[in-house]
Design an enzyme around this catalytic site. Structure first.
Site, mmCIF file in Angstrom:
data_model
loop_
_atom_site.group_PDB
_atom_site.id
_atom_site.type_symbol
_atom_site.label_atom_id
_atom_site.label_comp_id
_atom_site.label_asym_id
_atom_site.label_seq_id
_atom_site.Cartn_x
_atom_site.Cartn_y
_atom_site.Cartn_z
ATOM 1 N N CYS A 180 0.811 -1.219 0.000
ATOM 2 C CA CYS A 180 0.000 0.000 0.000
ATOM 3 C C CYS A 180 0.842 1.265 0.000
ATOM 4 O O CYS A 180 0.321 2.347 -0.231
ATOM 5 C CB CYS A 180 -0.915 0.011 1.228
ATOM 6 S SG CYS A 180 -2.026 -1.408 1.313
ATOM 7 N N ALA A 230 -18.640 -6.762 -2.513
ATOM 8 C CA ALA A 230 -19.501 -7.568 -3.386
ATOM 9 C C ALA A 230 -19.242 -9.039 -3.112
ATOM 10 O O ALA A 230 -18.393 -9.668 -3.748
ATOM 11 C CB ALA A 230 -19.239 -7.228 -4.846
ATOM 12 N N ARG A 231 -19.972 -9.576 -2.185
ATOM 13 C CA ARG A 231 -19.770 -10.970 -1.785
ATOM 14 C C ARG A 231 -20.959 -11.416 -0.940
ATOM 15 O O ARG A 231 -21.675 -10.578 -0.372
ATOM 16 C CB ARG A 231 -18.475 -11.117 -0.982
ATOM 17 C CG ARG A 231 -18.444 -10.322 0.314
ATOM 18 C CD ARG A 231 -17.046 -10.219 0.881
ATOM 19 N NE ARG A 231 -17.025 -9.597 2.193
ATOM 20 C CZ ARG A 231 -15.947 -9.048 2.737
ATOM 21 N NH1 ARG A 231 -14.789 -9.054 2.076
ATOM 22 N NH2 ARG A 231 -16.004 -8.523 3.934
ATOM 23 N N LYS A 287 -24.412 -9.814 -1.478
ATOM 24 C CA LYS A 287 -24.627 -8.410 -1.133
ATOM 25 C C LYS A 287 -23.546 -7.547 -1.777
ATOM 26 O O LYS A 287 -22.482 -8.031 -2.176
ATOM 27 C CB LYS A 287 -24.596 -8.218 0.388
ATOM 28 C CG LYS A 287 -25.642 -9.033 1.145
ATOM 29 C CD LYS A 287 -25.506 -8.835 2.639
ATOM 30 C CE LYS A 287 -26.529 -9.674 3.400
ATOM 31 N NZ LYS A 287 -26.402 -9.501 4.868
#
Length: 255
Positions: free
Chosen positions: A98, A233-234, A237
């Site tokens: 990151c 998104a899993r 939902k």
């Protein structure tokens, strides 16, 4: 993309020596017209797609037609462009995690999305389930997956230790194969950052989806530029953080 490395495992009861699959990380130096442009820490292989995608999303080139040649030699990639005096800006080191160097986000200078693409929640969830599976990830737990899709098919899938690298790879594939990005969307296994949003905007990709989280700056940037951001998104939902009209039915939400 991975190799076995010996380690000592504790299984709750005792220790044993095993060989475990570990993902490879390589420093890859990019030279443009003989000048060092950046060094990326990334997974090995398929550097051509990454280079084309990176040069495009960094706005060093406007398209693959500006590249005369790409030469790969071990951990060095040399690119010759049609304009040998093209400015490549400040040298960067792109890390796999990151904390890598990223472009400055100035929303006033970013392009806005121009696309009529809409998708259904079922299409998005189905895409996440189908493309974000990987034998390499299962074996090592150490790679990100990014896929480029349209409503009919998966166009490209890339795996890399850095999700930004993987995004550049699929964008590069799309550029090299004449894909109309306005009809596509991106699915990522990793967090959606402002840099991921910026790369999608440069390519005019109207929707980015992650099975994980997003950042506040990613959402703020997307909201100002017409990009739809979908996270978590899993499990049947998903969360739509910006421009929900691109997901069919979201405008008829219940208050």
């Amino acid at each position: 993309m991975f190799r076995k490395i010996p380690c000592i495992r504790f299984d709750g009861e005792g220790f044993e020596t095993i060989a475990h699959d570990v993902v490879e990380e390589l420093p890859v130096a990019l030279f443009v017209n003989g000048r060092h442009a950046m060094t990326a820490m990334m997974s090995p292989g398929n550097f051509e797609d990454f280079v084309v995608g990176y040069l495009f999303t960094e706005e060093i080139i406007k398209g693959p037609g500006e590249i005369e040649s790409i030469k790969v030699e071990k951990n060095r990639v040399s690119v010759l462009t049609t304009n040998p005096f093209k400015s490549i800006g400040t040298k960067k080191t792109i890390l796999s995690g990151c904390g890598g160097s990223v472009s400055y986000i100035d929303t006033e200078k970013l392009p806005t999305v121009c696309s009529d693409l809409t998708v259904t929640p079922a299409e998005v969830l189905g895409a996440v389930q189908s493309v974000l599976t990987s034998e390499i990830h299962t074996a090592t737990g150490g790679v990100h997956i990014v896929a480029l899709l349209d409503r009919e098919k998966v166009i490209a899938v890339a795996e890399d230790i850095g999700r930004h690298n993987a995004l550049d790879r699929v964008i590069g594939y799309g550029l090299r194969n004449g894909v109309d990005f306005s009809l596509t969307y991106v699915v990522s296994s990793g967090r959606i950052s402002s840099e991921m949003v910026r790369k999608c905007l440069v390519a005019n990709i109207p929707l980015i989806v992650s099975r994980g989280a997003t950042t506040s700056l990613a959402v703020e940037t997307a909201e100002k530029t017409g990009l739809t951001v979908v996270g978590f998104a899993r499990g049947g939902k998903l969360n739509i953080y910006s421009h929900p009209g691109r997901v069919e039915g979201a405008d008829q939400k219940t208050e």
